[in-house]
Motif scaffolding. Structure first.
Motif, short mmCIF file in Angstrom:
data_model
loop_
_atom_site.label_atom_id
_atom_site.label_comp_id
_atom_site.label_asym_id
_atom_site.label_seq_id
_atom_site.Cartn_x
_atom_site.Cartn_y
_atom_site.Cartn_z
N VAL A 48 0.86 -1.18 0.00
CA VAL A 48 0.00 0.00 0.00
C VAL A 48 0.89 1.23 0.00
N GLU A 49 0.60 2.12 -0.92
CA GLU A 49 1.37 3.37 -0.98
C GLU A 49 0.43 4.53 -0.72
N MET A 50 0.88 5.43 0.11
CA MET A 50 0.11 6.64 0.39
C MET A 50 0.63 7.73 -0.55
#
Length: 110
Positions: free
Chosen positions: A107-109
């Motif tokens: 997961v990348e913000m």
């Protein structure tokens, strides 16, 4: 990862973890593991092993599982969590004949 493990160990009283340590006469600690029971599952969060000591990983995992099953008779599953892409660890985990292998996601913000 080492920094995070040290942070957990420094603050162990804040967690509801149980663990096991394997030591060898003349060598000291050669493996340790920490985990927690949630419902019918033992989640093994940390496993650290001196890979120069043959059988250390298998031994600490077997003894930890036996100890936790004795302490928590309602346990049905053991989730040994991430294998960090290590082929040896993946084979070891698969040797326990898991009922399921979950997909991994990043997961990348942004």
């Amino acid at each position: 990862e080492r920094e995070q493990v040290m942070c957990v160990l420094d603050n162990l009283d804040r967690y509801c973890f149980e663990g096991a340590v394997l030591s060898v006469l003349g060598q000291g600690i050669v493996a340790f593991t920490l985990g927690e029971v949630i419902g019918d599952t033992l989640y093994t969060h940390i496993e650290k092993i001196d890979h120069l000591v043959a059988g250390a990983g298998e031994t600490v995992n077997k003894l930890f599982a036996e100890m936790m099953i004795a302490r928590h008779p309602d346990l049905r599953y053991i989730n040994r969590e991430e294998d960090v892409g290590d082929p040896g660890l993946r084979r070891a985990k698969e040797s326990y004949h898991p009922v399921a292998v979950l997909s991994k996601y990043n997961v990348e913000m942004g």
